[in-house]
Enzyme design. Structure first.
Site, mmCIF file in Angstrom:
data_model
loop_
_atom_site.group_PDB
_atom_site.id
_atom_site.type_symbol
_atom_site.label_atom_id
_atom_site.label_comp_id
_atom_site.label_asym_id
_atom_site.label_seq_id
_atom_site.Cartn_x
_atom_site.Cartn_y
_atom_site.Cartn_z
ATOM 1 N N ASP A 1 -4.483 -4.822 6.097
ATOM 2 C CA ASP A 1 -4.908 -5.705 5.010
ATOM 3 C C ASP A 1 -3.794 -6.707 4.724
ATOM 4 O OD1 ASP A 1 -6.369 -6.780 2.912
ATOM 5 O OD2 ASP A 1 -5.690 -5.271 1.461
ATOM 6 N N SER B 1 0.859 -1.184 0.000
ATOM 7 C CA SER B 1 0.000 0.000 0.000
ATOM 8 C C SER B 1 0.896 1.235 0.000
ATOM 9 C CB SER B 1 -0.965 -0.035 1.191
ATOM 10 O OG SER B 1 -1.878 1.038 1.126
ATOM 11 N N THR B 2 0.843 2.048 1.052
ATOM 12 C CA THR B 2 1.637 3.275 1.095
ATOM 13 C C THR B 2 3.125 2.968 0.929
ATOM 14 O OG1 THR B 2 0.023 4.179 2.636
ATOM 15 C CG2 THR B 2 2.125 5.338 2.465
ATOM 16 N N HIS C 1 -2.629 -1.164 -3.356
ATOM 17 C CA HIS C 1 -3.811 -0.323 -3.163
ATOM 18 C C HIS C 1 -3.701 0.922 -4.035
ATOM 19 C CE1 HIS C 1 -4.324 -2.153 1.147
ATOM 20 N NE2 HIS C 1 -4.747 -2.973 0.199
ATOM 21 N N MET D 1 -0.075 1.060 4.925
ATOM 22 C CA MET D 1 -0.860 1.471 6.074
ATOM 23 C C MET D 1 -1.988 0.485 6.316
ATOM 24 S SD MET D 1 -2.686 5.178 6.518
ATOM 25 C CE MET D 1 -3.884 4.859 5.235
#
Length: 383
Positions: free
Chosen positions: A313, A188-189, A215, A310
């Site tokens: 998940d 993600s991030t 993401h 972040m």
């Protein structure tokens, strides 16, 4: 003894040539008492001077600006050794997506899409509060924690993020004895920059397929795949529903769609299935969805890698993979933009190794037995 801890606010620099957007972002920052606006700038040159003068904890940087645009500003920040986290503010357009992907690969920490089609200014503010503020909090926590020498528990990521916070390492899960038949990656991030390091380090002829959930919204994942494909010995592409999995190919989940692996009776090779089922962890694609589906097809023959990101998940999916004797690797705290997703996995004792980013590819190569098993066919173009 008073145990109340006073934490300083995170100081944000807003850089955008639009007075309307600067005002909107100022309003968004004002909605959270953990944040404050340290200053504003309307172009890249002014932003560089402001970073030196006010030393912000984070920069919100517009992609499209006259003169020195966002990407040029980011590269100049890197050239000058400025290490402040940067979130790119991008329009939801094809051009905006491509420039943002380049910025993420060039060192930007994350991005946020500028609100479009909102019925009111208040609706635009609330959209940004939901999409932007958690990212700012996650990216500024290490600086705030270091300044106060106090661990901060993030309500968004649900784990302690201060570098000194963990005093007892989690138990390490032993690796599977099964040879991996598929490589799964969740991010993600900070993920695009991490993938930009990891995937080019994997060799041509990689012996198993690779499936990736990053993401991102739908306009961003195809440019991400195309950029990685141009930099890798592997083939990298945005996944298409119904296609057979091939060794030596990395498939990236399209934004807005869950990526699953499905077994078929008619075909020997598993296939890709894209679904529009409900988001999980507010995400579609979701790492957990991919990991669950892989367990149903591959059982113990899974190697999963959890990269920077972040939230949590992928945690449930990693539990399932370990329950079926698959192997999990997590990126370490120091090299993660946000140690949320990999931190959750590591702290739950599910990771066989917790490694710095540049050590993950060599471990993947070792675990997949490259050199001891047939190589994949040489790279070729897709029809």
């Amino acid at each position: 003894m008073d145990s109340t801890i006073t934490l300083r606010t995170a100081r944000i620099l807003i850089v955008d040539d639009s007075a309307v957007m600067r005002s909107l972002l100022r309003r968004v920052i004002g909605c959270d008492n953990r944040l404050e606006v340290a200053g504003t700038a309307n172009d890249g040159a002014s932003a560089l001077r402001a970073i030196v003068a006010i030393r912000p904890d984070l920069v919100l940087l517009d992609v499209d600006m006259p003169g020195m645009d966002g990407l040029s500003t980011l590269k100049e920040m890197k050239a000058q050794g400025m290490k402040v986290p940067v979130i790119m503010c991008s329009a939801l357009t094809q051009r905006g997506a491509r420039v943002t992907i380049e910025a993420l690969a060039s060192g930007a920490s994350d991005y946020v899409a500028k609100p479009s089609g909102q019925p009111s200014r208040e609706a635009a503010v609330q959209t940004l509060v939901h999409n932007l503020v958690p990212k700012i909090i996650a990216l500024t926590e290490p600086a705030i924690s270091a300044a106060t020498q106090t661990p901060i528990t993030n309500p968004i990521t649900h784990h302690v993020t201060a570098h000194h916070a963990i005093t007892h390492p989690a138990p390490i899960a032993p690796p599977s004895q099964a040879t991996p038949s598929v490589l799964l990656i969740g991010a993600s991030t900070g993920g695009p920059a991490a993938l930009d390091v990891l995937l080019p380090a994997l060799p041509a002829g990689f012996p198993i397929p690779i499936l990736i959930v990053q993401h991102m919204p739908e306009l961003f994942t195809r440019p991400l795949a195309e950029r990685l494909d141009s930099r890798c010995q592997l083939r990298v592409r945005e996944a298409t529903s119904g296609e057979k999995l091939q060794c030596g190919v990395a498939y990236i989940a399209p934004g807005g769609w869950h990526l699953e692996i499905a077994a078929t009776t008619a075909l020997r090779e598993p296939i890709i299935r894209l679904t529009h089922d409900a988001p999980e962890h507010f995400c579609r694609p979701s790492v957990d969805v991919l990991f669950r589906s892989a367990v149903a097809v591959y059982g113990a023959n899974i190697l999963a890698v959890m990269l920077t990101g972040m939230g949590s998940d992928g945690l449930a999916g990693c539990r399932l993979i370990r329950a079926h004797n698959g192997t999990v690797i997590a990126q370490d705290r120091h090299t993660s933009a946000v140690w949320g997703m990999p931190g959750a996995v590591a702290q739950a004792g599910l990771a066989y190794r917790v490694l710095p980013l540049d050590a993950i590819a060599p471990e993947i190569i070792r675990l997949t037995g490259i050199g001891q098993r047939p190589a994949c066919e040489p790279r070729e173009s897709f029809a």
